[in-house]
Structure formats: C-alpha cells, structure tokens
Write a protein that holds these residues in place. Sequence first.
Motif, PDB file in Angstrom:
ATOM      1  N   ARG A   1       0.979  14.026   2.979  1.00 16.35           N
ATOM      2  CA  ARG A   1       0.665  14.681   1.706  1.00 16.35           C
ATOM      3  C   ARG A   1       0.137  16.106   1.879  1.00 16.35           C
ATOM      4  O   ARG A   1       0.123  16.865   0.912  1.00 16.35           O
TER       5      ARG A   1
ATOM      6  N   ASP B   1       5.229   6.802   0.261  1.00 17.36           N
ATOM      7  CA  ASP B   1       4.014   7.425  -0.249  1.00 17.36           C
ATOM      8  C   ASP B   1       2.998   6.343  -0.613  1.00 17.36           C
ATOM      9  O   ASP B   1       3.337   5.181  -0.811  1.00 17.36           O
ATOM     10  N   TYR B   2       1.741   6.731  -0.726  1.00 16.73           N
ATOM     11  CA  TYR B   2       0.654   5.803  -1.006  1.00 16.73           C
ATOM     12  C   TYR B   2       0.791   5.161  -2.376  1.00 16.73           C
ATOM     13  O   TYR B   2       1.194   5.792  -3.333  1.00 16.73           O
TER      14      TYR B   2
ATOM     15  N   VAL C   1       5.642   7.668   7.215  1.00 17.89           N
ATOM     16  CA  VAL C   1       4.920   7.848   5.967  1.00 17.89           C
ATOM     17  C   VAL C   1       4.824   9.345   5.685  1.00 17.89           C
ATOM     18  O   VAL C   1       4.598  10.146   6.596  1.00 17.89           O
TER      19      VAL C   1
ATOM     20  N   GLY D   1       0.800  -1.217   0.000  1.00 20.15           N
ATOM     21  CA  GLY D   1       0.000   0.000   0.000  1.00 20.15           C
ATOM     22  C   GLY D   1       0.834   1.269   0.000  1.00 20.15           C
ATOM     23  O   GLY D   1       0.289   2.368  -0.061  1.00 20.15           O
ATOM     24  N   TYR D   2       2.154   1.125   0.059  1.00 17.02           N
ATOM     25  CA  TYR D   2       3.071   2.266   0.054  1.00 17.02           C
ATOM     26  C   TYR D   2       4.258   1.956  -0.850  1.00 17.02           C
ATOM     27  O   TYR D   2       4.637   0.799  -1.005  1.00 17.02           O
TER      28      TYR D   2
END
Length: 190
Positions: free
Chosen positions: A118, A60-61, A115, A34-35
């Motif tokens: 954003r 990041d995603y 993470v 997922g990242y």
Amino acid sequence: MAADMDEFWVFGYGSLMWNPGFRFEEKWTARAFGYRRSLCVHSWVHRGTEQRPGLVLGLDYGGSCIGTAFRVELSDKAEVIEYLRERELVTRVYKERFMPVQLMDGRRVPALAYVVDRDHAQYAGSRTPAEAAATVAVAVGRSGANSEYVLNTLAHLREMGIRDQWLEEVAADLSNGVLSDSTTHRFKEI
C-alpha cells in the motif's frame, strides 16, 4: 508465519490460478482470510502506461479471497520462488508473504503469496466498480488492452466456479457503455 518444512504451497488469486508457469504436484481451491482480490495496482507497463495507467489485480487487506493453492515438490522450491520473483516483483508493488490458506478439504497450509504494498507508488487504493471500469476502459499497455485483462480474468474465474461480485460489477460497467460497441461484442464471446 513460517513455512512448513515438509511442504511448499503457492497461493494464486489472479492469472497464477490458470497460468502458474511452474510445475506442481497438487492443486486445490483455497481461501485466504484477511485479504481480497482487488483491481488496486496501477499497471504502467503491461496494461497501461505511466501517463494512462491501467488496473491489475492485487491481494489487498480486508475480507477473504478464493483462489488456487499449488503444492510444489520441495526439490523445485528454489526454482519456483526464483520464477515467481521475476514474474511478480518486477516493480516491487507486491510483497512476498507466507500466509495461512484453507484448502477446500478443510486443511490449513502456509502458502507463499504476493500481497500489494500500500505504500508503493503503483497502489491505486479502493475504487467503485464504475471508477475502476472507467480506468480500465481506456488503458492499453505492452500486453494489450486493460479491458481484455479484466474480462479474461473474469471468464477464467467463472470457468473455475469462482464468483467475484466486485469484479463482475466492473465487467458489467465495461459492457454497459464504457467500451465501444465493437469491443463489447468481442468480449461477450469470451
């Protein structure tokens, strides 16, 4: 995801993989789902300035990321978290999260990871390899040239047997004319 009370793991996807800076009992290649590893963070201090920001790695995603999971003794947990917060949360561009990672032996463990946020002003978003290389080629900060950071990161990933096609494309663009000939020659020796 709540952390397992019996174990404490940390997931590294950049310099933490080869320079963790803390004691650990176990180290495994691991995958976070997922990242993805991405040059998505504007560096205003270490690899650039606010006037000419560099790019450093963020988680990041989207996709998945192969990195390193470190198991830390529970007695060292508070000290390691304090150290990581000082190292990773200087400008708060990262969010501290526990996420499941899969170790190469198949086990899934919750691991502390950082993470990218954003919504933070330093979030650079997605870029093509050529766009990232153009930014990296001209940025210099307190810790040196941004190109040094990218090429050193890639060299370490290769040593660890980790392929990152996007980062390799950025490095190829750096080597194919974005950097001066003398700088390129120096980095090919890494």
